[in-house]
Design an enzyme around this catalytic site. Structure first.
Site, PDB file in Angstrom:
ATOM      1  N   TRP A 140      19.562  37.544 -15.542  1.00 59.05           N
ATOM      2  CA  TRP A 140      19.920  36.645 -16.647  1.00 59.05           C
ATOM      3  C   TRP A 140      18.810  35.696 -17.012  1.00 59.05           C
ATOM      4  O   TRP A 140      18.856  35.050 -18.043  1.00 59.05           O
ATOM      5  CB  TRP A 140      21.168  35.838 -16.279  1.00 59.05           C
ATOM      6  CG  TRP A 140      21.137  35.251 -14.889  1.00 59.05           C
ATOM      7  CD1 TRP A 140      21.693  35.806 -13.764  1.00 59.05           C
ATOM      8  CD2 TRP A 140      20.504  34.042 -14.465  1.00 59.05           C
ATOM      9  NE1 TRP A 140      21.439  35.018 -12.673  1.00 59.05           N
ATOM     10  CE2 TRP A 140      20.720  33.919 -13.073  1.00 59.05           C
ATOM     11  CE3 TRP A 140      19.771  33.044 -15.110  1.00 59.05           C
ATOM     12  CZ2 TRP A 140      20.232  32.857 -12.316  1.00 59.05           C
ATOM     13  CZ3 TRP A 140      19.282  31.980 -14.365  1.00 59.05           C
ATOM     14  CH2 TRP A 140      19.513  31.897 -12.993  1.00 59.05           C
ATOM     15  N   LYS A 165      21.424  47.700 -18.966  1.00 61.25           N
ATOM     16  CA  LYS A 165      22.583  47.039 -18.351  1.00 61.25           C
ATOM     17  C   LYS A 165      22.196  45.574 -18.153  1.00 61.25           C
ATOM     18  O   LYS A 165      21.525  45.209 -17.186  1.00 61.25           O
ATOM     19  CB  LYS A 165      22.902  47.693 -17.000  1.00 61.25           C
ATOM     20  CG  LYS A 165      24.359  47.594 -16.579  1.00 61.25           C
ATOM     21  CD  LYS A 165      24.899  46.195 -16.428  1.00 61.25           C
ATOM     22  CE  LYS A 165      24.590  45.591 -15.087  1.00 61.25           C
ATOM     23  NZ  LYS A 165      24.981  44.153 -15.013  1.00 61.25           N
ATOM     24  N   CYS A 182      11.218  33.850 -11.444  1.00 61.65           N
ATOM     25  CA  CYS A 182      10.917  34.545 -10.187  1.00 61.65           C
ATOM     26  C   CYS A 182       9.582  34.142  -9.584  1.00 61.65           C
ATOM     27  O   CYS A 182       9.429  34.090  -8.376  1.00 61.65           O
ATOM     28  CB  CYS A 182      10.936  36.050 -10.417  1.00 61.65           C
ATOM     29  SG  CYS A 182       9.846  36.563 -11.760  1.00 61.65           S
ATOM     30  N   GLU A 240      25.708  40.113 -16.291  1.00 65.87           N
ATOM     31  CA  GLU A 240      27.040  39.665 -16.729  1.00 65.87           C
ATOM     32  C   GLU A 240      27.010  38.213 -17.206  1.00 65.87           C
ATOM     33  O   GLU A 240      27.949  37.745 -17.836  1.00 65.87           O
ATOM     34  CB  GLU A 240      28.070  39.840 -15.605  1.00 65.87           C
ATOM     35  CG  GLU A 240      27.743  39.163 -14.276  1.00 65.87           C
ATOM     36  CD  GLU A 240      26.861  40.024 -13.367  1.00 65.87           C
ATOM     37  OE1 GLU A 240      25.959  40.724 -13.887  1.00 65.87           O
ATOM     38  OE2 GLU A 240      27.067  39.994 -12.143  1.00 65.87           O
ATOM     39  N   GLU A 298      14.098  31.629  -1.458  1.00 61.56           N
ATOM     40  CA  GLU A 298      14.039  31.377  -2.890  1.00 61.56           C
ATOM     41  C   GLU A 298      15.258  30.533  -3.283  1.00 61.56           C
ATOM     42  O   GLU A 298      16.388  30.889  -2.956  1.00 61.56           O
ATOM     43  CB  GLU A 298      14.082  32.713  -3.644  1.00 61.56           C
ATOM     44  CG  GLU A 298      13.989  32.552  -5.142  1.00 61.56           C
ATOM     45  CD  GLU A 298      14.102  33.885  -5.883  1.00 61.56           C
ATOM     46  OE1 GLU A 298      15.026  34.663  -5.600  1.00 61.56           O
ATOM     47  OE2 GLU A 298      13.255  34.137  -6.756  1.00 61.56           O
ATOM     48  N   GLU A 325      11.757  44.760  -9.207  1.00 64.26           N
ATOM     49  CA  GLU A 325      11.084  43.467  -9.447  1.00 64.26           C
ATOM     50  C   GLU A 325      12.001  42.395  -8.893  1.00 64.26           C
ATOM     51  O   GLU A 325      13.037  42.089  -9.479  1.00 64.26           O
ATOM     52  CB  GLU A 325      10.873  43.242 -10.956  1.00 64.26           C
ATOM     53  CG  GLU A 325       9.865  44.155 -11.593  1.00 64.26           C
ATOM     54  CD  GLU A 325       8.430  43.825 -11.212  1.00 64.26           C
ATOM     55  OE1 GLU A 325       8.178  42.767 -10.617  1.00 64.26           O
ATOM     56  OE2 GLU A 325       7.561  44.659 -11.504  1.00 64.26           O
TER      57      GLU A 325
HETATM   58  P1  NAD Z   1      21.167  39.785  -9.190  1.00 64.88           P
HETATM   59  O1  NAD Z   1      20.496  40.610  -8.160  1.00 64.88           O
HETATM   60  O2  NAD Z   1      22.381  39.030  -8.825  1.00 64.88           O
HETATM   61  O3  NAD Z   1      21.578  40.668 -10.459  1.00 64.88           O
HETATM   62  C1  NAD Z   1      20.625  41.408 -11.188  1.00 64.88           C
HETATM   63  C2  NAD Z   1      21.318  42.539 -11.914  1.00 64.88           C
HETATM   64  O4  NAD Z   1      21.846  43.455 -10.960  1.00 64.88           O
HETATM   65  C3  NAD Z   1      22.502  42.116 -12.783  1.00 64.88           C
HETATM   66  O5  NAD Z   1      22.482  42.853 -13.977  1.00 64.88           O
HETATM   67  C4  NAD Z   1      23.717  42.508 -11.927  1.00 64.88           C
HETATM   68  O6  NAD Z   1      24.873  42.786 -12.680  1.00 64.88           O
HETATM   69  C5  NAD Z   1      23.196  43.757 -11.255  1.00 64.88           C
HETATM   70  N1  NAD Z   1      23.866  44.123 -10.006  1.00 64.88           N
HETATM   71  C6  NAD Z   1      24.567  43.313  -9.154  1.00 64.88           C
HETATM   72  N2  NAD Z   1      25.023  44.032  -8.110  1.00 64.88           N
HETATM   73  C7  NAD Z   1      24.603  45.311  -8.287  1.00 64.88           C
HETATM   74  C8  NAD Z   1      24.735  46.526  -7.542  1.00 64.88           C
HETATM   75  N3  NAD Z   1      25.411  46.560  -6.393  1.00 64.88           N
HETATM   76  N4  NAD Z   1      24.146  47.643  -8.002  1.00 64.88           N
HETATM   77  C9  NAD Z   1      23.431  47.616  -9.158  1.00 64.88           C
HETATM   78  N5  NAD Z   1      23.294  46.514  -9.923  1.00 64.88           N
HETATM   79  C10 NAD Z   1      23.862  45.362  -9.487  1.00 64.88           C
HETATM   80  O7  NAD Z   1      20.027  38.787  -9.732  1.00 64.88           O
HETATM   81  P2  NAD Z   1      20.180  37.617 -10.796  1.00 64.88           P
HETATM   82  O8  NAD Z   1      20.906  36.475 -10.158  1.00 64.88           O
HETATM   83  O9  NAD Z   1      20.685  38.158 -12.076  1.00 64.88           O
HETATM   84  O10 NAD Z   1      18.652  37.215 -11.039  1.00 64.88           O
HETATM   85  C11 NAD Z   1      17.973  36.315 -10.221  1.00 64.88           C
HETATM   86  C12 NAD Z   1      17.021  37.059  -9.305  1.00 64.88           C
HETATM   87  O11 NAD Z   1      16.159  37.897 -10.070  1.00 64.88           O
HETATM   88  C13 NAD Z   1      16.109  36.118  -8.550  1.00 64.88           C
HETATM   89  O12 NAD Z   1      16.024  36.518  -7.219  1.00 64.88           O
HETATM   90  C14 NAD Z   1      14.770  36.290  -9.249  1.00 64.88           C
HETATM   91  O13 NAD Z   1      13.656  35.993  -8.450  1.00 64.88           O
HETATM   92  C15 NAD Z   1      14.818  37.725  -9.637  1.00 64.88           C
HETATM   93  N6  NAD Z   1      13.874  38.011 -10.733  1.00 64.88           N
HETATM   94  C16 NAD Z   1      12.737  38.726 -10.476  1.00 64.88           C
HETATM   95  C17 NAD Z   1      11.810  38.970 -11.480  1.00 64.88           C
HETATM   96  C18 NAD Z   1      10.549  39.769 -11.216  1.00 64.88           C
HETATM   97  O14 NAD Z   1       9.940  40.221 -12.170  1.00 64.88           O
HETATM   98  N7  NAD Z   1      10.124  39.956  -9.971  1.00 64.88           N
HETATM   99  C19 NAD Z   1      12.054  38.496 -12.769  1.00 64.88           C
HETATM  100  C20 NAD Z   1      13.211  37.780 -13.005  1.00 64.88           C
HETATM  101  C21 NAD Z   1      14.130  37.537 -11.982  1.00 64.88           C
END
Ligand code: NAD
Length: 489
Positions: A160, A184, A293, A187, A391, A259
């Site tokens: 998000w 995808k 991130c 949410e 983090e 990522e």
């Molecule tokens: P998250 O892991 O909670 O969710 C990311 C996505 O995965 C969402 O679309 C979610 O619906 C989906 N998801 C959740 N459970 C899943 C499953 N079991 N199988 C498949 N998909 C699933 O992360 P978040 O809270 O949305 O984002 C924050 C995180 O993202 C932080 O840790 C941040 O560092 C990382 N991030 C990394 C980068 C990068 O380029 N390295 C960039 C932006 C954010």
């Protein structure tokens, strides 16, 4: 003017986008999304794509792939360029739809986020006729051609915190290399993604080439474990990234790009330009309320400059105006939602009560509506403390003192993450030595937490697998195929 939900709810699309049509979701489950400034409900009708919806999109994608991979490169390029123009044309609306549930200010964050998406579509459009593969002479009787083949249906599962930028980072290289793409979104930020369907049609993408399925982790898991999805490109937390890789391996061994998170170190030596170092460290730590991130959330400052650094860093941190993202001079919006607010505030209070470090300033939630947290500085943090190691993904920085180069390199690398690191010094020899010693996917010298579209971005260790941007991204969406031509016949 306060960011509020439009009376005209027409802008909020509550359908899935499959095979170039907006369709009702077959799964009855719905998600609610809220405005993080006013805490009011934005919609309780966001669909969660279930098994039948995912199957329909994957089938449409695989049917479209056969033709799309064979499209003339010039035609594919035109489409990507047109799509970039449409994103740019509609940037205010797309930015608004993101801001409505994310809360980040447009000028300080949203505008740049959209530009990242636009530029990725333009950049990868330019690669379409330049990633041809290799050929080798017939010295052994075989003329050899190595073709970069697309994989098939690529699912882009995104977070998000930079929703539109993530679309550009994933969809652009995937589509440029001849794959079809299913988005995808998170949410927590589904509105902008749903609106993309209109632009996909207007740009002229054939049905099934670019689809959007809103949903939560269950939708992501269906895609990650689907037998007819060829690749998942995932951005999100380490924990979910590991789950995605397991699902990919347990199903059809689909390819993955991950990522993931970071706890990026910024190292400030005594001879650094203090103004430059504090400017970079503070600006990149406060943008999107620290929900970035590769934010420099772990700062090490050498003893000789430490007190002056702290004073200037603190002043600049406090000077960031927090408030309504609609105000032009707002730098800091709220954090995304109540769950994120509670998690961050709880990490801060636990760190205080357990004496994980000293809270120098900030760290309190504001009174009244909205999930605002005053940016927090912890100093003298213990190296085994949660606040130091993990983090936080919010406006919380830990700043520690160091004496020697050897010590600070060891401390910087003593982390499960390896996304970004920065070194601030006037000594070019030291800058190059330290940049080479950092175990990190990207390193800044006298800068930090910035990326360039032509260069690979991604992490080492638990920060991820694979790279986005630059030509490295193209390799993540293709598989080399060797063709041997027997010249004897
Ligand atoms: P998250 O892991 O909670 O969710 C990311 C996505 O995965 C969402 O679309 C979610 O619906 C989906 N998801 C959740 N459970 C899943 C499953 N079991 N199988 C498949 N998909 C699933 O992360 P978040 O809270 O949305 O984002 C924050 C995180 O993202 C932080 O840790 C941040 O560092 C990382 N991030 C990394 C980068 C990068 O380029 N390295 C960039 C932006 C954010």
């Amino acid at each position: 003017m306060l960011l509020t939900v439009p009376q005209d709810k027409q802008k909020i699309i509550t359908q899935l986008f499959i095979n170039n049509e907006y369709v009702n979701c077959q799964n009855p489950q719905k998600i609610s999304v809220y405005n993080p400034i006013t805490e009011e409900l934005v919609s309780d009708q966001i669909p969660v794509a279930g098994e039948h919806d995912v199957d329909a999109a994957v089938a449409a994608g695989n049917a479209a792939f056969v033709k799309w991979r064979a499209w003339r490169g010039t035609a594919r390029r035109q489409l990507l360029l047109k799509f970039a123009d449409l994103l740019e044309r509609d940037q205010e609306e797309l930015g608004f739809l993101t801001r409505l549930t994310l809360g980040a200010p447009y000028l300080a964050f949203g505008q740049g986020e959209i530009q990242t998406a636009v530029e990725n579509f333009r950049y990868f459009a330019g690669w379409i006729d330049k990633f041809a593969g290799e050929s080798f002479p017939q010295d052994d009787g075989f003329y050899k051609v190595v073709r970069n083949e697309p994989l098939g249906v690529v699912a882009g599962i995104i977070p998000w915190n930079g929703p539109l930028a993530s679309v550009g980072l994933k969809a652009a290289p995937a589509l440029a290399t001849g794959n079809v793409f299913i988005l995808k979104p998170s949410e927590k930020t589904p509105l902008m993604a749903a609106a993309l369907g209109k632009l996909i049609i207007e740009a002229g993408f054939p049905p099934g080439v670019f689809q959007v399925l809103s949903g939560d982790g269950s939708t992501g898991a269906l895609l990650a474990s689907h037998m007819n999805v060829a690749k998942v490109s995932f951005t999100g937390s380490v924990q979910t990234g590991k789950t995605v890789q397991i699902l990919a391996a347990q199903s059809n061994l689909k390819r993955v790009t991950l990522e993931l998170g970071g706890k990026s170190p910024a190292v400030i030596f005594d001879d650094a330009n203090l103004e430059n170092a504090t400017e970079w460290c503070v600006n990149t730590m406060t943008v999107n309320s620290g929900q970035i991130c590769f934010a420099p959330s772990r700062v090490y400052c050498q003893a000789g400059i430490y007190d002056r650094f702290l004073e200037l860093y603190g002043k600049k941190f406090t000077a960031k105006k927090m408030g309504d993202p609609e105000d032009k001079d707002t730098s800091l919006g709220p954090v995304i939602d109540k769950a994120q607010y509670d998690r961050i505030v709880s990490m801060i209070t636990t760190a205080e009560s357990e004496k994980q470090g000293t809270l120098l300033q900030g760290g309190r939630g504001t009174t009244g509506k909205g999930f605002f947290i005053q940016p927090a500085i912890f100093v003298d943090t213990k190296e085994n403390a949660t606040i130091y190691k993990d983090e936080i993904f919010g406006p919380v920085v830990v700043i520690n003192r160091f004496e020697t180069e050897e010590e600070v390199v060891a401390k910087s690398n003593n982390s499960k993450y390896g996304l970004m690191a920065g070194v601030f010094t006037q000594d070019i020899n030291r800058a190059l030595r330290v940049s080479s010693a950092f175990d990190s996917g990207v390193v800044g010298i006298n800068c930090i937490s910035t990326i360039n579209i032509s260069c690979p971005f991604g992490g080492t260790k638990e920060s991820g697998i694979g790279r986005e941007q630059g030509s490295a991204a193209l390799r993540c969406y293709t598989e080399p195929k060797t063709v041997l031509i027997n010249l004897a016949y």
